[in-house]
Design an enzyme around this catalytic site. Structure first.
Site, PDB file in Angstrom:
ATOM      1  N   TYR A 121      -2.643  -1.254  10.367  1.00 33.09           N
ATOM      2  CA  TYR A 121      -2.537  -1.521   8.924  1.00 33.09           C
ATOM      3  C   TYR A 121      -1.216  -0.997   8.353  1.00 33.09           C
ATOM      4  CZ  TYR A 121      -3.987  -1.375   3.973  1.00 33.09           C
ATOM      5  OH  TYR A 121      -4.058  -1.542   2.615  1.00 33.09           O
ATOM      6  N   SER A 171       0.875  -1.174   0.000  1.00 34.58           N
ATOM      7  CA  SER A 171       0.000   0.000   0.000  1.00 34.58           C
ATOM      8  C   SER A 171       0.909   1.220   0.000  1.00 34.58           C
ATOM      9  CB  SER A 171      -0.844  -0.003   1.281  1.00 34.58           C
ATOM     10  OG  SER A 171      -1.368   1.279   1.551  1.00 34.58           O
TER      11      SER A 171
HETATM   12  P1  NAP Z   1     -11.017  -6.717   0.059  1.00 32.09           P
HETATM   13  O1  NAP Z   1     -12.028  -6.664  -1.021  1.00 32.09           O
HETATM   14  O2  NAP Z   1     -11.484  -6.697   1.487  1.00 32.09           O
HETATM   15  O3  NAP Z   1     -10.106  -7.991  -0.216  1.00 32.09           O
HETATM   16  C1  NAP Z   1      -9.370  -8.639   0.771  1.00 32.09           C
HETATM   17  C2  NAP Z   1      -9.737 -10.121   0.739  1.00 32.09           C
HETATM   18  O4  NAP Z   1      -8.918 -10.812   1.691  1.00 32.09           O
HETATM   19  C3  NAP Z   1     -11.197 -10.348   1.136  1.00 32.09           C
HETATM   20  O5  NAP Z   1     -11.815 -11.268   0.241  1.00 32.09           O
HETATM   21  C4  NAP Z   1     -11.051 -10.951   2.522  1.00 32.09           C
HETATM   22  O6  NAP Z   1     -12.118 -11.819   2.890  1.00 32.09           O
HETATM   23  C5  NAP Z   1      -9.761 -11.719   2.378  1.00 32.09           C
HETATM   24  N1  NAP Z   1      -9.239 -12.121   3.673  1.00 32.09           N
HETATM   25  C6  NAP Z   1      -9.316 -11.439   4.852  1.00 32.09           C
HETATM   26  N2  NAP Z   1      -8.777 -12.176   5.835  1.00 32.09           N
HETATM   27  C7  NAP Z   1      -8.335 -13.335   5.262  1.00 32.09           C
HETATM   28  C8  NAP Z   1      -7.694 -14.495   5.774  1.00 32.09           C
HETATM   29  N3  NAP Z   1      -7.392 -14.613   7.075  1.00 32.09           N
HETATM   30  N4  NAP Z   1      -7.402 -15.504   4.912  1.00 32.09           N
HETATM   31  C9  NAP Z   1      -7.713 -15.410   3.606  1.00 32.09           C
HETATM   32  N5  NAP Z   1      -8.334 -14.336   3.076  1.00 32.09           N
HETATM   33  C10 NAP Z   1      -8.636 -13.306   3.892  1.00 32.09           C
HETATM   34  O7  NAP Z   1     -10.009  -5.499  -0.065  1.00 32.09           O
HETATM   35  P2  NAP Z   1      -9.247  -4.895  -1.337  1.00 32.09           P
HETATM   36  O8  NAP Z   1      -9.548  -3.455  -1.344  1.00 32.09           O
HETATM   37  O9  NAP Z   1      -9.475  -5.698  -2.556  1.00 32.09           O
HETATM   38  O10 NAP Z   1      -7.721  -5.058  -0.873  1.00 32.09           O
HETATM   39  C11 NAP Z   1      -6.912  -6.152  -1.288  1.00 32.09           C
HETATM   40  C12 NAP Z   1      -5.482  -5.903  -0.844  1.00 32.09           C
HETATM   41  O11 NAP Z   1      -5.029  -4.674  -1.409  1.00 32.09           O
HETATM   42  C13 NAP Z   1      -5.314  -5.786   0.668  1.00 32.09           C
HETATM   43  O12 NAP Z   1      -4.096  -6.389   1.056  1.00 32.09           O
HETATM   44  C14 NAP Z   1      -5.241  -4.288   0.891  1.00 32.09           C
HETATM   45  O13 NAP Z   1      -4.494  -3.956   2.039  1.00 32.09           O
HETATM   46  C15 NAP Z   1      -4.532  -3.851  -0.375  1.00 32.09           C
HETATM   47  N6  NAP Z   1      -4.766  -2.442  -0.727  1.00 32.09           N
HETATM   48  C16 NAP Z   1      -6.017  -2.001  -1.016  1.00 32.09           C
HETATM   49  C17 NAP Z   1      -6.187  -0.657  -1.357  1.00 32.09           C
HETATM   50  C18 NAP Z   1      -7.522  -0.076  -1.721  1.00 32.09           C
HETATM   51  O14 NAP Z   1      -7.604   1.142  -1.885  1.00 32.09           O
HETATM   52  N7  NAP Z   1      -8.580  -0.872  -1.876  1.00 32.09           N
HETATM   53  C19 NAP Z   1      -5.087   0.205  -1.381  1.00 32.09           C
HETATM   54  C20 NAP Z   1      -3.838  -0.297  -1.075  1.00 32.09           C
HETATM   55  C21 NAP Z   1      -3.678  -1.628  -0.761  1.00 32.09           C
HETATM   56  P3  NAP Z   1     -13.395 -11.171   3.679  1.00 32.09           P
HETATM   57  O15 NAP Z   1     -14.155 -10.388   2.673  1.00 32.09           O
HETATM   58  O16 NAP Z   1     -14.110 -12.380   4.161  1.00 32.09           O
HETATM   59  O17 NAP Z   1     -12.820 -10.321   4.766  1.00 32.09           O
END
Ligand code: NAP
Length: 284
Positions: A168, A156
């Site tokens: 985070y 991130s």
């Molecule tokens: P997201 O839709 O919440 O995706 C994260 C996924 O990880 C969800 O399906 C979640 O399942 C799953 N997860 C959570 N705990 C887990 C575990 N213990 N074992 C296996 N899977 C698990 O969020 P996203 O926005 O796509 O983000 C994805 C990644 O990108 C993350 O690492 C986040 O930090 C990073 N990121 C996102 C952004 C942004 O702006 N969106 C920016 C920078 C970095 P549940 O739905 O059941 O919780």
């Protein structure tokens, strides 16, 4: 697994892909993870999609475009025994792992330091950092055994700039350290390791934070060089590059995909320079 061992060190992914090797994507049921799975399958990879979220995995499986090249695994990446068991199961099935994308993560709300819930902090560390650590250990081991591969840690902008996300942010800094440490150790085994550091990306999870007032989208756009948020497929295309021989000498680095937020977010201190053009979408 083809002739991967005969290829130039760091330049074996094309032959591994053509031989049917697979890429493991964690967090595959989420916004960014699902986008990565679609892109990598489009690139011709077999993908092993890992998530706790069964609905997200089922949705992916129902998509015609992913076809027969997708296998799904309901797995909690924060449980080392389960990660090890899944890696063994995949190896026993004769599937060669050529890549890993650690995208499973928990986003965090902004909470004053003194109000932080300790259990919640631990949970964020367990998933974001230790989940990536366990997957790197067990799936990275398979890559070394198979003659090489590529690991991408989805960090991130929090990896590169301190923001008020007390658990985070440090987990993403630690993932950045994991990237450089493992890149240094695994390089001689032809396993490259890099971070992709997305800025504010329009996923359903981010949209929920915007809709509930936890992120100010106008301020985010104003603070960003390109005056817009990042799209999921823009993160996916950088991961696609790192999962190809086009990046064969790229290892141990973090690549921001942030539409220029890191470049200009602090310019607000210098008056109106960023005030113009905030509703336009240059560069798309
Ligand atoms: P997201 O839709 O919440 O995706 C994260 C996924 O990880 C969800 O399906 C979640 O399942 C799953 N997860 C959570 N705990 C887990 C575990 N213990 N074992 C296996 N899977 C698990 O969020 P996203 O926005 O796509 O983000 C994805 C990644 O990108 C993350 O690492 C986040 O930090 C990073 N990121 C996102 C952004 C942004 O702006 N969106 C920016 C920078 C970095 P549940 O739905 O059941 O919780």
């Amino acid at each position: 697994m083809g002739n991967a061992k005969d290829d130039k060190p760091g330049k074996m992914l094309t032959s591994m892909r053509e031989a049917g090797s697979a890429i493991v994507v964690t967090g595959a049921g989420g916004g960014i993870g699902s986008g990565l799975v679609r892109r990598l399958i489009g690139d011709g990879w077999r993908v092993l999609a890992v998530d706790l979220n069964r609905d997200g995995l089922a949705k992916l499986q129902s998509e015609r475009s992913v076809g027969a090249r997708l296998d799904v695994f309901t797995l909690d990446v924060s449980r080392p025994g389960d990660v090890e068991r899944t890696a063994r199961q995949i190896d026993d099935q004769g599937i060669a792992v050529a890549g890993l994308v650690n995208a499973a993560g928990i986003l965090q709300d902004v909470v004053p330091f003194m109000s932080l819930d300790i259990e919640r902090q631990r949970q964020i560390w367990d998933v974001n950092y230790f989940g990536a650590f366990y997957c790197t250990k067990w799936f990275g081991n398979l890559m070394i055994k198979n003659g090489g591969g590529s690991i991408v840690n989805i960090t991130s902008i929090n990896e590169l700039r301190v923001l008020p996300l007390h658990a985070y942010g440090p987990t993403k800094v630690a993932m950045g350290s994991l990237t450089t440490l493992t890149a240094g150790e695994f390089g001689a085994k032809s396993v490259r390791v890099n971070s992709v550091a997305p800025g504010f990306t329009l996923t359903p999870a981010m949209q929920e934070k915007i809709d509930s007032g936890k992120r100010d989208v106008s301020a985010l756009k104003r603070a960003t060089a390109m005056r817009r948020l990042v799209e999921i497929d823009e993160v996916a295309s950088v991961v696609s590059f790192l999962m190809s021989d086009e990046s064969s000498a790229v290892t141990g680095v973090s690549i921001p995909v942030d539409a220029g937020w890191l470049t200009t977010s602090h310019w607000m201190n210098f008056g109106d320079l960023l005030a113009t053009g905030s509703e336009e979408k240059p560069g798309s």
